[in-house]
Design a protein around this motif. Structure first.
Motif, short mmCIF file in Angstrom:
data_model
loop_
_atom_site.label_atom_id
_atom_site.label_comp_id
_atom_site.label_asym_id
_atom_site.label_seq_id
_atom_site.Cartn_x
_atom_site.Cartn_y
_atom_site.Cartn_z
N SER A 1 0.98 -1.40 -0.18
CA SER A 1 -0.10 0.13 -0.04
C SER A 1 0.82 1.07 0.05
N ASP A 2 0.35 2.46 0.03
CA ASP A 2 1.11 3.73 -0.01
C ASP A 2 1.01 4.30 1.49
N TYR A 3 0.23 3.54 2.45
CA TYR A 3 0.06 3.91 3.96
C TYR A 3 1.65 4.22 4.59
N LEU A 4 1.36 5.29 5.10
CA LEU A 4 2.46 5.53 5.96
C LEU A 4 2.21 5.83 7.49
N PHE A 5 0.71 5.99 7.74
CA PHE A 5 0.38 6.22 9.19
C PHE A 5 -0.91 5.19 9.24
N TYR A 6 -1.05 5.05 10.55
CA TYR A 6 -2.31 4.34 11.10
C TYR A 6 -2.65 4.88 12.57
N VAL A 7 -3.62 4.85 12.88
CA VAL A 7 -4.21 5.31 14.34
C VAL A 7 -5.37 4.32 14.41
N THR A 8 -5.33 3.89 15.90
CA THR A 8 -6.29 3.12 16.45
C THR A 8 -7.85 3.89 16.46
N LYS A 9 -8.78 3.10 16.07
CA LYS A 9 -10.21 3.75 16.03
C LYS A 9 -10.58 3.59 17.60
N LYS A 10 -11.29 4.59 17.90
CA LYS A 10 -11.62 4.79 19.37
C LYS A 10 -13.18 4.47 19.48
N ASP A 11 -13.49 3.57 18.48
CA ASP A 11 -15.10 3.08 18.51
C ASP A 11 -15.44 1.71 19.07
N GLY A 12 -14.46 1.25 19.64
CA GLY A 12 -14.71 -0.22 20.18
C GLY A 12 -14.19 -1.40 19.15
N THR A 13 -14.00 -1.18 17.81
CA THR A 13 -13.84 -2.13 16.99
C THR A 13 -12.33 -2.74 17.23
N PHE A 14 -11.31 -1.85 17.66
CA PHE A 14 -10.26 -2.24 17.79
C PHE A 14 -9.25 -2.15 16.18
N GLY A 15 -10.01 -1.73 15.25
CA GLY A 15 -9.39 -1.70 14.03
C GLY A 15 -8.68 -0.18 14.02
N HIS A 16 -8.11 0.09 12.79
CA HIS A 16 -7.22 1.08 12.56
C HIS A 16 -7.75 1.94 11.31
#
Length: 135
Positions: free
Chosen positions: A100-115
């Motif tokens: 991918s071209d992604y360089l950043f990620y942050v945890t979702k704070k919605d309870g899903t534990f995804g990014h």
């Protein structure tokens, strides 16, 4: 990838500590490789958690300044070794990262534990704001 077994296991350990949603393991591994390839600091919270006396629910800015070879906010490249015992899924992700071209990620704070993933710092800042708004 010209990596030693030690380096692959170190990357796998980062994935292990950063990811809860199995489907994101390879994508997070890809972000780690992208940041290494662009000579960026990894800035992985899990490495800071590793060097602290005990885990914290939320890291503070002062935690990000703790002097340690494991602090990927201060040091470029991989930490000197694994920060956890990686699962087979994380090892496979480290060996087969998702491109991918992604360089950043942050945890979702919605309870899903995804990014939320981003290609630019501006997008990343927007994702941080979205994540905070979901709390």
């Amino acid at each position: 990838r010209n990596l030693s077994l030690h380096e692959v296991l170190t990357i796998a350990s980062l994935v292990e500590r950063e990811v809860v949603v199995d489907q994101e393991r390879a994508l997070v591994a890809g972000v780690i490789y992208n940041r290494i390839n662009q000579d960026m600091k990894l800035e992985i919270d899990a490495t800071v958690q590793y060097l602290l006396d005990k885990p914290k629910a939320r890291l503070l800015y002062k935690d990000l300044k703790v002097q340690s070879p494991y602090n990927t906010y201060l040091n470029k490249g991989l930490p000197p070794g694994p920060i956890a015992s990686p699962s087979l899924a994380s090892i496979e992700a480290a060996l087969n990262p998702e491109a991918s071209d992604y360089l950043f990620y942050v945890t979702k704070k919605d309870g899903t534990f995804g990014h939320l993933f981003a290609k630019t710092y501006k997008e990343h800042q927007q994702n941080i704001a979205k994540s905070k708004a979901a709390q």
